[in-house]
Enzyme design. Structure first.
Site, short mmCIF file in Angstrom:
data_model
loop_
_atom_site.label_atom_id
_atom_site.label_comp_id
_atom_site.label_asym_id
_atom_site.label_seq_id
_atom_site.Cartn_x
_atom_site.Cartn_y
_atom_site.Cartn_z
N TYR A 152 0.90 -1.04 -0.02
CA TYR A 152 0.03 0.10 -0.19
C TYR A 152 0.82 1.31 0.19
CZ TYR A 152 -4.17 -2.69 0.21
OH TYR A 152 -5.14 -3.62 -0.20
N ASN B 103 -12.60 2.20 -6.09
CA ASN B 103 -11.32 2.99 -5.95
C ASN B 103 -10.83 3.62 -4.71
OD1 ASN B 103 -11.38 1.93 -8.68
ND2 ASN B 103 -11.81 3.78 -9.50
N ILE B 104 -9.43 3.36 -4.51
CA ILE B 104 -9.08 3.83 -3.27
C ILE B 104 -8.32 5.22 -3.53
CG2 ILE B 104 -8.94 1.47 -2.01
CD1 ILE B 104 -5.96 1.78 -2.47
N HIS C 296 -14.74 0.96 -0.62
CA HIS C 296 -13.43 -0.06 -0.41
C HIS C 296 -12.34 0.79 0.32
CE1 HIS C 296 -14.34 -3.27 -3.75
NE2 HIS C 296 -15.23 -3.32 -2.65
N CYS D 259 1.81 6.83 15.18
CA CYS D 259 0.44 7.63 15.37
C CYS D 259 0.36 9.11 15.72
CB CYS D 259 -0.88 6.67 15.82
SG CYS D 259 -2.53 7.66 16.14
N ASN E 83 -17.68 0.88 -20.41
CA ASN E 83 -16.56 -0.03 -20.06
C ASN E 83 -15.71 -0.29 -21.21
OD1 ASN E 83 -15.59 -0.96 -17.47
ND2 ASN E 83 -15.58 -3.13 -18.67
N LEU E 84 -14.53 -0.40 -21.02
CA LEU E 84 -13.60 -0.88 -22.19
C LEU E 84 -14.01 -2.08 -22.88
CD1 LEU E 84 -10.92 0.54 -23.47
CD2 LEU E 84 -9.53 -1.04 -22.16
P1 NAD Z 1 -15.37 -11.62 -3.51
O1 NAD Z 1 -15.19 -13.23 -3.25
O2 NAD Z 1 -16.65 -11.32 -3.98
O3 NAD Z 1 -14.22 -11.30 -4.74
C1 NAD Z 1 -14.67 -11.79 -5.89
C2 NAD Z 1 -13.40 -11.60 -6.77
O4 NAD Z 1 -12.31 -10.88 -6.15
C3 NAD Z 1 -12.83 -13.00 -7.22
O5 NAD Z 1 -13.45 -13.37 -8.26
C4 NAD Z 1 -11.51 -12.90 -7.15
O6 NAD Z 1 -11.08 -12.05 -8.30
C5 NAD Z 1 -11.46 -11.79 -6.17
N1 NAD Z 1 -11.12 -12.26 -4.72
C6 NAD Z 1 -11.78 -12.04 -3.63
N2 NAD Z 1 -11.18 -12.92 -2.66
C7 NAD Z 1 -9.96 -13.35 -3.12
C8 NAD Z 1 -8.92 -14.03 -2.62
N3 NAD Z 1 -8.81 -14.33 -1.19
N4 NAD Z 1 -8.20 -14.70 -3.42
C9 NAD Z 1 -8.18 -14.32 -4.68
N5 NAD Z 1 -9.05 -13.48 -5.30
C10 NAD Z 1 -10.12 -13.02 -4.65
O7 NAD Z 1 -14.57 -10.85 -2.50
P2 NAD Z 1 -15.16 -11.08 -1.12
O8 NAD Z 1 -14.09 -11.66 -0.35
O9 NAD Z 1 -16.39 -11.66 -1.03
O10 NAD Z 1 -15.18 -9.69 -0.79
C11 NAD Z 1 -15.89 -9.46 0.39
C12 NAD Z 1 -15.69 -7.79 0.77
O11 NAD Z 1 -14.35 -7.50 0.76
C13 NAD Z 1 -16.62 -7.09 0.04
O12 NAD Z 1 -17.48 -6.44 1.05
C14 NAD Z 1 -15.82 -6.33 -0.69
O13 NAD Z 1 -16.43 -5.11 -0.85
C15 NAD Z 1 -14.49 -6.11 -0.16
N6 NAD Z 1 -13.12 -6.34 -1.12
C16 NAD Z 1 -12.41 -5.22 -0.91
C17 NAD Z 1 -11.34 -5.20 -1.68
C18 NAD Z 1 -10.17 -4.26 -1.54
O14 NAD Z 1 -9.18 -4.31 -2.05
N7 NAD Z 1 -10.54 -2.93 -1.18
C19 NAD Z 1 -11.38 -5.91 -2.83
C20 NAD Z 1 -12.41 -6.95 -2.91
C21 NAD Z 1 -13.35 -7.18 -1.93
N1 APR Z 2 -11.84 2.75 -19.51
C1 APR Z 2 -12.98 2.30 -19.14
N2 APR Z 2 -12.82 1.00 -18.61
C2 APR Z 2 -11.62 0.46 -18.63
C3 APR Z 2 -10.61 1.23 -18.92
C4 APR Z 2 -10.59 2.42 -19.55
N3 APR Z 2 -9.60 3.17 -19.95
N4 APR Z 2 -9.26 0.23 -18.65
C5 APR Z 2 -9.88 -0.81 -18.07
N5 APR Z 2 -11.24 -0.95 -18.20
C6 APR Z 2 -12.28 -1.83 -17.54
C7 APR Z 2 -11.84 -3.22 -17.71
O1 APR Z 2 -12.23 -3.68 -19.00
C8 APR Z 2 -12.27 -3.93 -16.72
O2 APR Z 2 -13.54 -4.47 -16.97
O3 APR Z 2 -12.31 -1.70 -16.13
C9 APR Z 2 -12.36 -2.86 -15.38
C10 APR Z 2 -11.34 -3.05 -14.36
O4 APR Z 2 -11.89 -4.31 -13.64
P1 APR Z 2 -10.85 -4.64 -12.35
O5 APR Z 2 -9.52 -4.52 -12.65
O6 APR Z 2 -11.60 -6.06 -11.99
O7 APR Z 2 -11.18 -3.61 -11.16
P2 APR Z 2 -12.54 -3.29 -10.51
O8 APR Z 2 -13.74 -3.84 -11.25
O9 APR Z 2 -12.50 -2.18 -9.88
O10 APR Z 2 -12.24 -4.37 -9.22
C11 APR Z 2 -13.16 -4.29 -8.23
O11 APR Z 2 -11.79 -5.82 -6.72
O12 APR Z 2 -9.93 -6.39 -6.01
C12 APR Z 2 -10.87 -5.64 -5.99
O13 APR Z 2 -10.44 -3.81 -4.41
C13 APR Z 2 -10.60 -4.31 -5.95
O14 APR Z 2 -12.14 -2.58 -5.93
C14 APR Z 2 -11.54 -3.34 -6.61
C15 APR Z 2 -12.62 -4.68 -6.79
#
Ligand code: NAD
Ligand code: APR
Length: 233
Positions: free
Chosen positions: A56, A92-93, A109, A136, A201-202
């Site tokens: 991070y 997004n963070i 998130h 802190c 979306n892309l």
């Molecule tokens: P999830 O199981 O719905 O996640 C779905 C997708 O996230 C999976 O298809 C995989 O691509 C990825 N993923 C999730 N957990 C994973 C793991 N342990 N290893 C590999 N891939 C993994 O996600 P979740 O665990 O049910 O999420 C539960 C909570 O966590 C939700 O409330 C969600 O908002 C939060 N979350 C936070 C983040 C973050 O990085 N800020 C990312 C994802 C989920």
């Molecule tokens: N314009 C529009 N869409 C785009 C572009 C662009 N220039 N580039 C990529 N994309 C699309 C991709 O096609 C894809 O569908 O953005 C999406 C990105 O998907 P992910 O990488 O899965 O990201 P996200 O959907 O935000 O993931 C959700 O998962 O792991 C967690 O914390 C993480 O908040 C995130 C969550």
């Protein structure tokens, strides 16, 4: 087109891709070189806190170096000019929505530039590193973690988000793969509430079949076009 009084926008990593911030599930995505369970789960943090802090620290430095793109700026204009209800729910963070002019933003998130002290529960804005165990500012303990909702943890204010979606006239999803719940479940909630649903979306996502309309292309082109349509309507 019916009068639009209430818009909810959901954004994902794709809206920040053109600002140089990596997405998660592309070929060079973040989860390619960092297994999720190692760097984005509470278990991973307990197992190797230094690894997670470094992950991070890198995200934070990339966020500080990034600039909002035309999509963030267009949403900033919408926020400033749209007189109705508007909520921008982002997965997004980064802070590019805010730096692009948006104010009505909710980070479901967590936030990369916020850190959370586990000793005193106080949150701080933070643009530096945590890997070197800084004290802190509130309590002096070296107990701060990224203020991120990890896998398995619950996002903030889910009831507020679902209530807003249920009342929306228009639900727009931008740059998300629809892979993670509960964010991926919002379009179904919008459909249940009778909203019009639009995806920008892309490429097609896991949820594309649930949208009234999907437009494919880069957010920096699609989002400004869509915002002009809404502000002209
Ligand atoms: P999830 O199981 O719905 O996640 C779905 C997708 O996230 C999976 O298809 C995989 O691509 C990825 N993923 C999730 N957990 C994973 C793991 N342990 N290893 C590999 N891939 C993994 O996600 P979740 O665990 O049910 O999420 C539960 C909570 O966590 C939700 O409330 C969600 O908002 C939060 N979350 C936070 C983040 C973050 O990085 N800020 C990312 C994802 C989920
Ligand atoms: N314009 C529009 N869409 C785009 C572009 C662009 N220039 N580039 C990529 N994309 C699309 C991709 O096609 C894809 O569908 O953005 C999406 C990105 O998907 P992910 O990488 O899965 O990201 P996200 O959907 O935000 O993931 C959700 O998962 O792991 C967690 O914390 C993480 O908040 C995130 C969550």
């Amino acid at each position: 087109m019916a009068v639009i009084r209430n818009i909810v926008i959901l954004t994902g990593a794709g809206i920040s891709a053109e600002s140089g911030l990596k997405t998660f599930r592309a070929e060079d995505g973040l989860w390619e070189d960092h297994p999720v369970e190692e760097v984005a789960t509470p278990e991973g943090f307990a197992r190797d806190p230094a690894l997670v802090q470094r992950f991070y620290d890198e995200r934070r430095a990339n966020i500080v170096a990034a600039e909002p793109n035309a999509a963030h700026q267009a949403i900033g204009r919408l926020d400033a000019q749209f007189g109705g209800e508007l909520l921008i729910v982002t997965q997004n963070i980064d802070d590019l929505h805010e730096r692009g002019g948006a104010r009505r933003v909710h980070h479901m998130h967590g936030e990369g530039l916020s850190v959370w002290c586990r000793a005193c529960d106080v949150r701080h804005r933070w643009t530096g590193t945590l890997g070197d165990g800084p004290a802190c500012p509130a309590c002096g303990e070296a107990a701060m973690r990224p203020d991120i909702v990890w896998f398995g943890e619950m996002p903030y204010d889910l009831d507020r988000i679902f209530a807003a979606v249920a009342q929306a006239d228009l639900f727009v999803s931008i740059g998300t793969s629809g892979a993670v719940y509960p964010a991926a479940g919002l379009v179904a909630e919008a459909n249940r509430g009778g909203a019009r649903t639009l995806e920008l979306n892309l490429e097609r996502s896991a949820g594309s079949h649930l949208f009234d309309e999907t437009r494919l292309g880069p957010a920096s082109e699609l989002v400004p076009q869509w915002v002009e349509e809404v502000l002209r309507a």
